[in-house]
Design an enzyme around this catalytic site. Sequence first.
Site: not given
Length: 323
Positions: A13, A80-81, A125, A127, A149
């Site tokens: 990304d 974004l990391a 996310s 997720e 995560y």
Amino acid sequence: MKTALITGITGQDGAYLAKLLLEKGYRVVGLLAHRSTNPFWRLSYLNIDTQIEFTDGDLTDLSSLIRVIEKIEPDEVYNLAAQSFVGASWQQPILTSQVTGMGVLHMLEAIRATDSQIKFYQASSSEMFGLVQQAVQSEETPFYPRSPYGVAKLFGHWMTKNYRESYNMFTCSGILFNHESPLRGLEFVTRKVTNAVARIAVGEQKELRLGNIDAKRDWGYAGDYVEAMWLMLQQPNPDDYVIATGRTSTVRDMCQIAFNHVGLNYEDYIVIDPQFYRPAEVDILLGNPAKARKQLHWEPKTSFEELIQLMVEADLKRIKEKE
């Protein structure tokens, strides 16, 4: 000229976002934590590696982030990391929490301490939805993460919202559903499939071992999704947005498309291997991008079929260039 600071710039990304911002006339600065062995290959792939400034810093080190913000003076920060491989988060839950979760708080605090007018984008996310509470997930769907995560991402997401409401900062979260490209790492199932298909097509591999091929995801193209990130920071007011295609496909569908593209039958090559099943599986994710469509005027441009074919072609080209 606006200045954008991108963490995770060497990831999929980060590379596509850097390319987009350069095209829009930004000065682009990438934060480097020096963890990767060959961090610049994606930027080189897009031919933008020489157009970006780099600065040392680490999301786990607040003092380094404060120094970076003071030195760079960014107008926009795109965070974004992350330790971004879901499967690895069970083996590295503490590292994942520190980078993917606490790292967000460190960056928010660095911005608040130096210049609270800086606009901030957080890569949230899908997720976070995990064990889905609604058939189609929107900004209002309750979260139920099913991996370290997902839990870490949820911490970062809520902190982003909290700083917006507590300190009147321009902080946005993009709840991005799965988005892929030829720049994906080989540890992700999409690249694992397309790379294997390319290798099987040229005779370098005989089979493809996978876990749950009936898992369903809402897959889009990363090159489309980074535009939504930029659009969020151009709005008059900060908010959170689901970015998705609104269509779900299975890993089986992906395999069928990829193998068909090279004239092969996927059933002849797939081997189900229990070691690739996750401790807690997320069976289906399907996003509702209606808010992004209405407020950001954002639409995905690339279909799932086009995405997988694009990735197979890129992997075939890589193999041929090595010969």
